[in-house]
Write an enzyme that holds these catalytic residues in place. Structure first.
Site, PDB file in Angstrom:
ATOM      1  N   ASP A  23      71.155  13.694   4.088  1.00  8.99           N
ATOM      2  CA  ASP A  23      70.672  12.340   3.363  1.00  8.99           C
ATOM      3  C   ASP A  23      71.297  11.242   3.089  1.00  8.99           C
ATOM      4  OD1 ASP A  23      68.334  14.093   3.571  1.00  8.99           O
ATOM      5  OD2 ASP A  23      68.579  14.860   1.266  1.00  8.99           O
TER       6      ASP A  23
HETATM    7  N1  URA Z   1      69.781  19.314   1.807  1.00  8.23           N
HETATM    8  C1  URA Z   1      69.169  18.451   1.278  1.00  8.23           C
HETATM    9  O1  URA Z   1      68.205  18.147   0.408  1.00  8.23           O
HETATM   10  N2  URA Z   1      69.747  17.272   1.697  1.00  8.23           N
HETATM   11  C2  URA Z   1      70.928  17.062   2.624  1.00  8.23           C
HETATM   12  O2  URA Z   1      71.450  16.092   2.735  1.00  8.23           O
HETATM   13  C3  URA Z   1      71.561  18.408   3.013  1.00  8.23           C
HETATM   14  C4  URA Z   1      70.713  19.603   2.725  1.00  8.23           C
END
Ligand code: URA
Length: 232
Positions: free
Chosen positions: A104
């Protein structure tokens, strides 16, 4: 680039090292129009022409980068407005590269970037259950009960529960290391949200055998070592 014939063919996706050796020994591989049965024959990919079963192989050199992703950049190959992880790979060797999996925008840490589609597929294929380890900080206490549920599987609104995760909660109860084997959308955030907890910091520490180099500052990259590539 000068390299062994079997390595070049394996790197080009024609099979494993041992299966391409058999292919070479069978006499179906030619170098500059002459059959070559020695898998260890050194080949210059800039000059020599390799033919397999009558077809010319175009060799693309593989590159592997470890990026310590900073917050604020998106995991994409291009974007009109936002900075992407590829914008951080300021290397003359970069070509046709892409990130393996997605973090993310606000997640930091290990991201493998490569042009090796076969490796990427192997690391991301759901059936392979490659372990991804994260450090996570949340806004409330991870109670024993929550930890137990996360370890066994959580309903995050998908058709199936999440696969069992490994969870190691630190003292204080708001920080933990978690290992998951899937890669669902916002998976870790949703796993904690299922219990009313918000993730306030998330950092990926490892993916399969590849471990984030703690000497690599956020926003910086380095090449993978031969050893790291071999183990993956
Ligand atoms: N899980 C999440 O919620 N975000 C990420 O970036 C990776 C795993």
């Amino acid at each position: 680039m000068i390299s062994r014939l079997d390595k070049i063919l394996a790197d080009s996706g024609l099979g494993t090292r041992s299966s391409v050796r058999d292919l070479i020994k069978s006499g179906r591989v030619k170098i500059n129009h002459t059959p070559e049965k020695n898998p260890g024959r050194k080949v210059n990919t800039d000059k020599d022409e390799i033919e397999v079963n009558g077809e010319i192989i175009t060799f693309q050199e593989k590159v592997y980068y470890m990026l310590n992703k900073p917050a604020g950049v998106i995991t994409a190959t291009e974007d009109k407005k936002q900075k992407t992880v590829l914008d951080l790979i300021d290397d003359r060797k970069r070509r046709d590269i892409f990130p393996v999996g997605r973090l993310d925008k606000d997640t930091v840490g290990l991201l493998l970037i490569t042009n090796d589609g076969i490796l990427a597929h192997r690391l991301l294929a759901p059936g392979k259950h490659v372990e991804k380890k994260y450090f996570v900080r949340v806004d409330k206490e991870i109670t024993e009960e929550i930890a137990r549920d996360i370890r066994s599987g959580v309903d995050i609104g998908d058709e199936t529960l999440t696969a069992p995760a490994k969870l190691d909660v630190g003292t204080g109860g708001r920080e933990a290391e978690i290992i998951i084997t899937e890669g669902r959308y916002h998976q870790i955030k949703r796993m904690f949200e299922a219990f009313g907890l918000s993730v306030i910091y998330l950092k990926r520490l490892s993916m399969g055998s590849l471990i984030l180099d703690e000497n690599l500052e956020e926003g910086r990259w380095r090449y993978l070592t031969e050893d790291e590539i071999e183990k993956l």
